[in-house]
Design an enzyme around this catalytic site. Structure first.
Site, short mmCIF file in Angstrom:
data_model
loop_
_atom_site.label_atom_id
_atom_site.label_comp_id
_atom_site.label_asym_id
_atom_site.label_seq_id
_atom_site.Cartn_x
_atom_site.Cartn_y
_atom_site.Cartn_z
N ASP A 86 0.85 -1.18 0.00
CA ASP A 86 0.00 0.00 0.00
C ASP A 86 0.90 1.24 0.00
O ASP A 86 1.83 1.34 0.79
CB ASP A 86 -0.89 -0.02 1.25
CG ASP A 86 -1.98 1.04 1.21
OD1 ASP A 86 -1.64 2.22 0.99
OD2 ASP A 86 -3.15 0.68 1.40
N LYS A 138 -4.29 13.68 -13.07
CA LYS A 138 -5.55 14.36 -12.84
C LYS A 138 -6.60 13.36 -12.36
O LYS A 138 -6.47 12.16 -12.64
CB LYS A 138 -6.00 15.12 -14.10
CG LYS A 138 -6.48 14.24 -15.26
CD LYS A 138 -7.98 14.09 -15.25
CE LYS A 138 -8.47 13.19 -16.35
NZ LYS A 138 -9.89 12.86 -16.25
N HIS A 168 -3.35 14.79 -19.71
CA HIS A 168 -2.72 14.11 -20.84
C HIS A 168 -3.09 14.73 -22.19
O HIS A 168 -2.42 14.48 -23.19
CB HIS A 168 -3.03 12.60 -20.83
CG HIS A 168 -4.40 12.23 -21.31
ND1 HIS A 168 -5.45 12.03 -20.46
CD2 HIS A 168 -4.88 12.00 -22.55
CE1 HIS A 168 -6.52 11.69 -21.16
NE2 HIS A 168 -6.20 11.67 -22.43
N GLU A 206 -18.17 9.73 -25.96
CA GLU A 206 -17.75 8.34 -25.95
C GLU A 206 -18.97 7.43 -26.08
O GLU A 206 -19.99 7.67 -25.44
CB GLU A 206 -17.04 7.99 -24.63
CG GLU A 206 -15.74 8.71 -24.39
CD GLU A 206 -15.14 8.30 -23.06
OE1 GLU A 206 -14.40 7.29 -23.03
OE2 GLU A 206 -15.43 8.97 -22.06
N ASP A 225 -14.27 14.76 -14.37
CA ASP A 225 -13.47 13.83 -15.16
C ASP A 225 -12.92 14.47 -16.42
O ASP A 225 -11.77 14.24 -16.79
CB ASP A 225 -14.31 12.60 -15.51
CG ASP A 225 -13.50 11.50 -16.17
OD1 ASP A 225 -12.32 11.34 -15.83
OD2 ASP A 225 -14.06 10.78 -17.02
N HIS A 230 -9.68 18.45 -19.22
CA HIS A 230 -9.43 18.43 -20.66
C HIS A 230 -10.09 19.59 -21.40
O HIS A 230 -9.44 20.30 -22.18
CB HIS A 230 -9.91 17.11 -21.26
CG HIS A 230 -9.31 15.90 -20.63
ND1 HIS A 230 -8.04 15.87 -20.10
CD2 HIS A 230 -9.80 14.64 -20.47
CE1 HIS A 230 -7.79 14.66 -19.63
NE2 HIS A 230 -8.83 13.91 -19.84
N LYS A 316 -20.65 10.01 -21.70
CA LYS A 316 -20.48 8.59 -21.96
C LYS A 316 -21.81 8.00 -22.43
O LYS A 316 -22.87 8.56 -22.17
CB LYS A 316 -20.01 7.87 -20.70
CG LYS A 316 -18.59 8.26 -20.26
CD LYS A 316 -18.17 7.47 -19.03
CE LYS A 316 -16.73 7.78 -18.64
NZ LYS A 316 -15.76 7.31 -19.65
#
Length: 460
Positions: A86, A138, A168, A206, A225, A230, A316
């Site tokens: 851990d 992130k 990213h 997505e 998210d 982003h 999504k």
């Protein structure tokens, strides 16, 4: 860390989903080009043992990179020390310290859930690991206050310029292409303002749902998210002023300046949705109010952009998978003597998904009797370039940059703070999101957010 190559890379979360999909494939690609760190310390949860860990890495590389070169995989594993434990335990960090006994400039990748980040950092500081840089995945915090607390905990262990915050998207070649189009083509820069641009749309959609990540997604949602990180990075890139010079630092400052001018999202300019069946996914609460879709309008209070709507949507379980930035230009009302109607709006579309590239839509005279005007697409496909086979995925760029002391593709703390400020009114809402069927474009209410013209459908 700037300009100094690391002599070790420590991966916390080395057996997680991100490591499987992104990190080990990236390290494999760096090993192919002999750019990998000489020592890798992989820290994963107890259980698989060394043999299980090696199978995990080999399978990840095969799955994401196609049939792998076994010699390269062997070299990668030969330089990797596997530590089970851990990340919040002192004993785990003591094992990491022993593995790093000959290292002077390590890079630490903090690939742990946000809820465990602060305790992991404290454990790192408690055992006196060698000083180096730290890569923080992130989301950076869960809101503005927690982001500042996380930053304070990092600064207790690392120097300010050694904290590398990952989004990213900034490692995607297609996003850097957006910058190249903007600042390397004067004809675009000359019309990049409110007198010529009618609206900006940014879409991240997505087809897939949350898959096996339901329990993790429950603590995040679409706004945290994707939108906060982003999509607001893309807002900053589109809206930024020209930097004073071409340095990475100058670009980061201009992106932060642009986000500082964005008003917090207004409640009337936000639509939250949840796909039908989300509450039945593994790890999801039966009464969950977490959004799997968010659409919003933002306003940028600068002379360049005042009055131009920035329309963002992410979700999504939608009808397509795509990432696009679409800039619509103000249509002219003039009609040529030989045409039958006024032309539609010209636009430039940046494709930031797997295909990449850009499409410039112009008006032209149609052939024959029907003179139009008709829209004509000028399509730039980077896959057609002679060097197309050399493209790197985002994490390959980011890990290479961290290992070799380059900081240009990482996010400033000021940008993190401004992005949390912008989405603050959309966080922790308790009202139930609007349900939408999978395979649609989200709740029907979202369709009206852009006004006349609606959303621009992503290209296939």
């Amino acid at each position: 860390m700037a300009n100094a190559s690391a002599d070790a890379l420590v991966l916390f979360g080395a057996t997680g989903d991100l490591a499987r999909r992104k990190l080990w494939p990236a390290l494999y690609r760096l090993s192919v080009s002999e750019q990998c760190a000489p020592l890798i310390v992989a820290v994963g949860l107890p259980g698989p043992g060394r043999a299980g860990f090696e199978k995990f890495v080999s399978a990840a590389v095969d799955d994401m990179c196609g049939p792998a070169d076994s010699a390269v995989v062997h070299r990668l594993l030969a330089r990797t020390c596997f530590v089970e434990g851990d990340t919040t335990w002192r004993g785990t960090m003591e094992e990491v310290a022993r593995a790093l006994r000959d290292a002077a400039r390590p890079v630490f990748f903090l690939g742990v859930p946000p809820s465990r980040a602060t305790a992991t950092i404290a454990a790192m500081g408690a055992v006196g690991l060698p000083s180096g840089a730290v890569l923080v995945e992130k989301p950076f915090g869960n809101d503005l206050d927690s982001a500042r607390m996380l930053n304070e905990s990092l600064l207790e262990v690392f120097a300010a310029d050694a904290v590398l915050r990952i989004d990213h998207y900034l490692g995607k070649e297609a996003v850097e292409n957006l910058l190249a189009f903007r600042f390397c083509n004067p004809f675009l820069e000359s019309v990049w303002d409110r007198t010529s641009v009618s609206r900006v749309q940014i879409t991240h959609c997505e087809v897939r749902g949350v898959d096996s990540r339901g329990s993790l997604y429950e603590g995040i949602g679409a706004v945290r998210d994707v939108v906060q990180s982003h999509l607001l990075q893309l807002v900053g890139i589109v809206a930024m002023e020209r930097p004073a010079d071409g340095t990475a630092g100058a670009f980061r400052e201009r992106i932060a300046d642009a986000l500082a001018a964005v008003r917090p999202v207004a409640p009337g300019h936000l639509v939250r949705g949840q796909y039908a069946g989300y509450r039945s996914e593994a790890g999801v609460a039966a009464d969950s109010t977490v959004e799997t879709f968010a659409a919003l309008r933002l306003d940028v209070d600068t002379e360049r952009w005042r009055g131009v709507p920035f329309l963002l949507r992410s979700g999504k379980g939608l009808a397509a998978t795509a990432i696009e930035v679409v800039v619509d230009f103000v249509p002219t009302e003039d009609r040529l003597w030989f045409t039958r109607q006024a032309p539609g709006p010209a636009r430039v579309r940046f494709r930031l998904g797997s295909r990449g590239g850009a499409v410039l839509t112009l008006n032209a005279r149609g052939p024959g009797v029907d003179a139009g005007p008709v829209p004509v697409d000028l399509d730039f496909d980077p896959r057609a370039l002679p060097s197309a086979g050399d493209e790197w995925e985002a994490y390959t760029h980011l890990l290479s940059d961290a290992i070799h002391g380059r900081t240009g593709r990482f996010v400033s703390m000021r940008t993190v703070e401004e992005s949390w400020r912008v989405v603050a009114p959309a966080l922790d809402l308790r009202d139930a999101p609007l349900e939408y069927p999978r395979g649609s474009w989200g709740p029907g209410k979202a369709a009206g957010l852009p006004g006349d013209g609606g959303w621009c459908a992503p290209l296939p």
